[in-house]
Scaffold this motif. Structure first.
Motif, PDB file in Angstrom:
ATOM      1  N   PRO C 253     -14.178  82.002 -85.416  1.00 37.84           N
ATOM      2  CA  PRO C 253     -14.982  81.696 -84.230  1.00 37.84           C
ATOM      3  C   PRO C 253     -15.189  80.187 -84.079  1.00 37.84           C
ATOM      4  O   PRO C 253     -15.493  79.507 -85.054  1.00 37.84           O
ATOM      5  CB  PRO C 253     -16.314  82.407 -84.502  1.00 37.84           C
ATOM      6  N   VAL C 254     -14.958  79.680 -82.874  1.00 36.86           N
ATOM      7  CA  VAL C 254     -15.204  78.256 -82.578  1.00 36.86           C
ATOM      8  C   VAL C 254     -15.948  78.164 -81.251  1.00 36.86           C
ATOM      9  O   VAL C 254     -15.361  78.268 -80.187  1.00 36.86           O
ATOM     10  CB  VAL C 254     -13.883  77.451 -82.486  1.00 36.86           C
ATOM     11  N   GLY C 255     -17.267  77.953 -81.334  1.00 40.78           N
ATOM     12  CA  GLY C 255     -18.073  77.918 -80.113  1.00 40.78           C
ATOM     13  C   GLY C 255     -17.983  79.230 -79.371  1.00 40.78           C
ATOM     14  O   GLY C 255     -18.210  80.295 -79.958  1.00 40.78           O
ATOM     15  N   ALA C 256     -17.637  79.170 -78.071  1.00 40.77           N
ATOM     16  CA  ALA C 256     -17.511  80.380 -77.271  1.00 40.77           C
ATOM     17  C   ALA C 256     -16.152  81.044 -77.449  1.00 40.77           C
ATOM     18  O   ALA C 256     -15.838  82.008 -76.774  1.00 40.77           O
ATOM     19  CB  ALA C 256     -17.727  80.050 -75.798  1.00 40.77           C
ATOM     20  N   GLY C 257     -15.344  80.499 -78.360  1.00 38.76           N
ATOM     21  CA  GLY C 257     -13.986  80.996 -78.481  1.00 38.76           C
ATOM     22  C   GLY C 257     -13.688  81.611 -79.830  1.00 38.76           C
ATOM     23  O   GLY C 257     -14.547  81.669 -80.726  1.00 38.76           O
ATOM     24  N   LEU C 258     -12.459  82.091 -79.960  1.00 36.29           N
ATOM     25  CA  LEU C 258     -12.020  82.722 -81.198  1.00 36.29           C
ATOM     26  C   LEU C 258     -10.551  82.367 -81.402  1.00 36.29           C
ATOM     27  O   LEU C 258      -9.711  82.642 -80.545  1.00 36.29           O
ATOM     28  CB  LEU C 258     -12.167  84.245 -81.078  1.00 36.29           C
ATOM     29  N   ILE C 259     -10.268  81.723 -82.546  1.00 33.62           N
ATOM     30  CA  ILE C 259      -8.873  81.492 -82.910  1.00 33.62           C
ATOM     31  C   ILE C 259      -8.390  82.706 -83.692  1.00 33.62           C
ATOM     32  O   ILE C 259      -9.124  83.251 -84.526  1.00 33.62           O
ATOM     33  CB  ILE C 259      -8.743  80.205 -83.764  1.00 33.62           C
ATOM     34  N   ARG C 260      -7.164  83.137 -83.415  1.00 34.59           N
ATOM     35  CA  ARG C 260      -6.593  84.284 -84.130  1.00 34.59           C
ATOM     36  C   ARG C 260      -5.225  83.899 -84.682  1.00 34.59           C
ATOM     37  O   ARG C 260      -4.449  83.221 -83.993  1.00 34.59           O
ATOM     38  CB  ARG C 260      -6.431  85.477 -83.191  1.00 34.59           C
ATOM     39  N   ALA C 261      -4.941  84.325 -85.892  1.00 35.23           N
ATOM     40  CA  ALA C 261      -3.633  84.037 -86.477  1.00 35.23           C
ATOM     41  C   ALA C 261      -3.235  85.210 -87.356  1.00 35.23           C
ATOM     42  O   ALA C 261      -4.088  85.863 -87.951  1.00 35.23           O
ATOM     43  CB  ALA C 261      -3.687  82.756 -87.298  1.00 35.23           C
ATOM     44  N   SER C 262      -1.924  85.502 -87.414  1.00 41.59           N
ATOM     45  CA  SER C 262      -1.487  86.587 -88.296  1.00 41.59           C
ATOM     46  C   SER C 262      -0.019  86.446 -88.670  1.00 41.59           C
ATOM     47  O   SER C 262       0.779  85.825 -87.965  1.00 41.59           O
ATOM     48  CB  SER C 262      -1.699  87.950 -87.624  1.00 41.59           C
ATOM     49  N   TRP C 263       0.287  87.031 -89.804  1.00 47.30           N
ATOM     50  CA  TRP C 263       1.677  87.268 -90.201  1.00 47.30           C
ATOM     51  C   TRP C 263       1.815  88.771 -90.344  1.00 47.30           C
ATOM     52  O   TRP C 263       0.952  89.435 -90.908  1.00 47.30           O
ATOM     53  CB  TRP C 263       1.992  86.578 -91.531  1.00 47.30           C
ATOM     54  N   THR C 264       2.895  89.315 -89.797  1.00 45.03           N
ATOM     55  CA  THR C 264       3.109  90.752 -89.941  1.00 45.03           C
ATOM     56  C   THR C 264       4.583  90.994 -90.227  1.00 45.03           C
ATOM     57  O   THR C 264       5.458  90.327 -89.665  1.00 45.03           O
ATOM     58  CB  THR C 264       2.607  91.523 -88.689  1.00 45.03           C
ATOM     59  N   ARG C 265       4.861  91.914 -91.130  1.00 49.01           N
ATOM     60  CA  ARG C 265       6.245  92.205 -91.519  1.00 49.01           C
ATOM     61  C   ARG C 265       6.491  93.703 -91.498  1.00 49.01           C
ATOM     62  O   ARG C 265       5.677  94.490 -91.961  1.00 49.01           O
ATOM     63  CB  ARG C 265       6.529  91.697 -92.925  1.00 49.01           C
ATOM     64  N   ALA C 266       7.661  94.074 -90.947  1.00 53.36           N
ATOM     65  CA  ALA C 266       8.128  95.460 -91.038  1.00 53.36           C
ATOM     66  C   ALA C 266       9.475  95.421 -91.735  1.00 53.36           C
ATOM     67  O   ALA C 266      10.366  94.671 -91.329  1.00 53.36           O
ATOM     68  CB  ALA C 266       8.255  96.083 -89.656  1.00 53.36           C
ATOM     69  N   SER C 267       9.636  96.204 -92.805  1.00 58.94           N
ATOM     70  CA  SER C 267      10.912  96.170 -93.535  1.00 58.94           C
ATOM     71  C   SER C 267      11.366  97.584 -93.847  1.00 58.94           C
ATOM     72  O   SER C 267      10.597  98.422 -94.315  1.00 58.94           O
ATOM     73  CB  SER C 267      10.759  95.378 -94.830  1.00 58.94           C
ATOM     74  N   GLU C 268      12.640  97.846 -93.555  1.00 56.96           N
ATOM     75  CA  GLU C 268      13.181  99.173 -93.796  1.00 56.96           C
ATOM     76  C   GLU C 268      13.604  99.292 -95.250  1.00 56.96           C
ATOM     77  O   GLU C 268      14.212  98.391 -95.816  1.00 56.96           O
ATOM     78  CB  GLU C 268      14.371  99.428 -92.871  1.00 56.96           C
ATOM     79  N   LYS C 269      13.316 100.438 -95.838  1.00 57.17           N
ATOM     80  CA  LYS C 269      13.521 100.581 -97.275  1.00 57.17           C
ATOM     81  C   LYS C 269      15.001 100.712 -97.650  1.00 57.17           C
ATOM     82  O   LYS C 269      15.443 100.151 -98.658  1.00 57.17           O
ATOM     83  CB  LYS C 269      12.750 101.811 -97.788  1.00 57.17           C
ATOM     84  N   ASP C 270      15.769 101.443 -96.839  1.00 55.85           N
ATOM     85  CA  ASP C 270      17.145 101.739 -97.235  1.00 55.85           C
ATOM     86  C   ASP C 270      18.155 100.721 -96.729  1.00 55.85           C
ATOM     87  O   ASP C 270      19.364 100.965 -96.742  1.00 55.85           O
ATOM     88  CB  ASP C 270      17.539 103.137 -96.752  1.00 55.85           C
ATOM     89  N   SER C 271      17.680  99.602 -96.192  1.00 51.29           N
ATOM     90  CA  SER C 271      18.590  98.553 -95.744  1.00 51.29           C
ATOM     91  C   SER C 271      17.878  97.219 -95.926  1.00 51.29           C
ATOM     92  O   SER C 271      16.743  97.178 -96.396  1.00 51.29           O
ATOM     93  CB  SER C 271      18.952  98.748 -94.265  1.00 51.29           C
TER      94      SER C 271
END
Lengths: 331, 331, 331
Positions: C253-271
């Protein structure tokens, strides 16, 4: 906005069905009252004159789908009215037919105890009792006739006239109902005719359907008795079919609850096909708006009839059983 | 909830149409105003800044059907806005096009007296005046310019870009409108272009349509005069078509009522095809919200034009007559 | 009517997408929160007992379309409930699945920064995380367990059982979720299984999907940390596929705002197919109900994965970039 009332019903039921071919169990919608959402209002124009509108869409609570292409449409009712205290109501749009308004039954047409509708018998869907019609101009008598009441409706599909394969949406016809309602007694008789195009075999032909209905109820206080007799007739390509519908039911108030029971029969005139349904149910009111309910029904087919309850499948002449356990909330 | 206004119109009309090939009579919807239901609201953010939304679905009152697969969708308007008292409005979503906003007509585009829309003439539906567009970013000037106003819109369909056969939903383009409105006078000019894919013969090709509109009205008190001139152009496969639209109308208040009259003409540039419509109507206001109305229209085709009124069918060069008798209730 | 709350969201976003094969730009819907309109209410039945309903329809603000045949339906949520202060809630109808309720992510599943959903990877749509289910009977624990909570759901499609090619609407299965939420900490684990019929190649076969989810968040005050790990498995015709999903995000949260950040990973098991997304965004709240927002995301594919952002198209193993700039208004 003050001029609009938002109203509706959310009704979910666990449905169990048993038949000689296949059983079924799942969550369904509308075991006590059809799930719906609507918007309606009345404007006082002064001098005993009022204007009103009523827009009502049905949906299936178990999956959120509506009635047109699984989406919401005002196909339960879509009307605009002009009402006079002394002369009655002119109503324009889509609404119940006059014969449907004349149903007297302990379960109505909801849930496993619902009145047998002719169109189910022997797979003939074309001439049974018609629930609704589009494109109607209706007149209702005022409430000043000492208990007597009447309705006349005329419906004519214009723009989309051909091909008009959907009786409900595109049929042309009329209906009339007269009755008397005063204190514990209510009686009525109704008749309606609809012409529409339908596919019979490989042909698209004109079908003429005729629905007649006589019924009434009397409230003895400890119990209410409801009786109906109906006849549905269909004519196409020079041939005709006819079915009779009988129903006797009762509702018994017990504390915050209501016991309901009925026998209903549909029998085809030109064959020995026949179905009898016996239904017994209990509605437990948690408030005026919210109720828990259960209904059990047993259906006996005869000859070619193979009606089955709650999604089960049964063979011609075999029986079927069904059970509803549900929650109905009105808003 | 206090932040939402629920509003709408329920309008039913008996429609009678006569043409040289076939007549028609039936119940219809929206003879005075299109039947609709909507939800809108404005939030005051302080400092002269406001946010707002507008969701509006059309339906046909005579059968309860909506506009997408016969079901309800917010295809009349679906917008979210940021508004500043001093700088105007940024509006995002689906809305009228700038040229459509610039229509000046006594009957608008509702009912049998509706302005002739170019797309009807000679069956060319691809390049006429475009009522709405999806995917628009629009800017409207504030109400502080001494009567002058303007609108700029840019619309670009992203995700569903190809194939984009529906101009209304998938076209890319822009529009602009400027005008002046002060006391009895209102004038405006608007222009819009849309590119989209369409099937012309056996080919799916890019079509470019251009709509230009000039119009105005003056309120003399005893009567209001409305005049419009428009030009619609379509280009595809190296060929082009052009149609001109003219309309002169008047509205005359009489007590609680309003007399309406108009002449409207659509004429194709590259042929002698032409249609003239003369319409006369009366709206009787029972209240601010409720009105009874009737409109009569006479349409004269020339050459290849075969426009017909209220669902009737008429031959090329023949005439057509139409009558609306209806009830409109706003809520 | 006092018993109904009308609520919704109108969210429009300019979407820009870049990929190695094709770029895209256009107006979209729901970059911050899915555009929706709904009706809900709670009735106090006395004695700690309540009844409630929740009907919610999604729509795309940029064109006004709904979710069933482009029209409105209550397919986001359609439920009726009975609630006891001491024993929890029984909820019937269509709702989120238990594993979906257990998502912990800075962007949720909206907009260009949305969590990677397994079903997108390698085009396998059949076994990924299931958002919703119809025909559910769910039990939720009360809020009196010192921060511990749980949910059990069982869903069974009755009437429309075969063919049931839509997992979301016609699947049969169950889900369970348990967790703990108290002050700054929230953790949960959820598991669900669904059986349904699907077309695999030329065969319609039974598919069994299993979704497992573990996640949590901790609010440090200056920032909130969110972590999720999921595993999705699909089995059909004796073969199976498995994908893992990882996400780490933060909101500041920054004042009236909101910074958002993310890392997301999808990985297939058989390849070796894998996708990593990095997203950074800012939400500027103009009020509690209205916000301007922007999100930038960069996605890196590996091997056969060709996920692309905001309608762009990218080659297998290539990267994609996307940008949202939007306005969200809640009502």
């Amino acid at each position: 906005q003050s001029s609009v009332t938002l109203f509706g019903i959310a009704d979910a039921t666990v449905q169990v069905g048993r038949g000689s071919v296949d059983n079924n169990v799942g969550l369904g919608s509308g075991g006590l009252s059809t799930s719906r959402i609507g918007f309606r209002g009345v404007e006082d124009l002064g001098g005993g004159l009022k204007a009103g509108f009523w827009l009502e869409a049905g949906y299936t609570l178990n999956n959120g789908n509506g009635q047109n292409s699984n989406a919401l449409a005002f196909t339960r009712r879509s009307t605009v009215s002009l009402m006079g205290d002394s002369w009655g109501e002119i109503r324009l749009g889509r609404d119940f037919t006059a014969p449907y308004n004349n149903l007297y039954d302990a379960f109505g047409d909801n849930g496993v105890g619902a009145i047998l509708e002719t169109q189910d018998l022997l797979g003939s869907t074309s001439y049974g009792l018609q629930t609704r019609t589009s494109n109607a101009v209706s007149y209702f008598t005022p409430k000043t006739l000492g208990g007597f009441f009447g309705q006349v409706q005329y419906y004519r599909n214009g723009r989309d006239a051909s091909p008009a394969t959907n009786r409900d949406q595109y049929g042309n016809g009329y209906g009339v109902r007269v009755g008397y309602e005063n204190g514990p007694v209510s009686v009525g008789v109704a008749y309606g005719e609809t012409d529409f195009s339908a596919t019979v075999g490989a042909l698209t032909t004109k079908v003429d359907t005729k629905n007649l209905n006589i019924g009434g109820s009397y409230d003895f206080g400890v119990a209410k008795l409801l009786v109906s007799v109906g006849q549905d007739k269909g004519e196409a390509l020079g041939e005709s079919a006819k079915t009779r519908l009988y129903t006797v039911g009762t509702t018994v108030p017990v504390g915050a609850g209501l016991i309901r029971a009925s026998w209903t029969r549909a029998s085809e005139k030109d064959s020995d096909a026949r179905a009898d349904k016996f239904a017994l149910g209990y509605v437990h009111n948690l408030s005026k708006r919210t109720a828990l309910y259960t209904t059990f029904a047993y259906l006996k087919n005869k000859d070619g009839s193979n009606l089955a309850l709650n999604g089960s499948v049964t063979g011609a002449g075999d029986s079927s059983k069904g059970l509803d356990i549900g929650l109905r909330h009105a808003f």
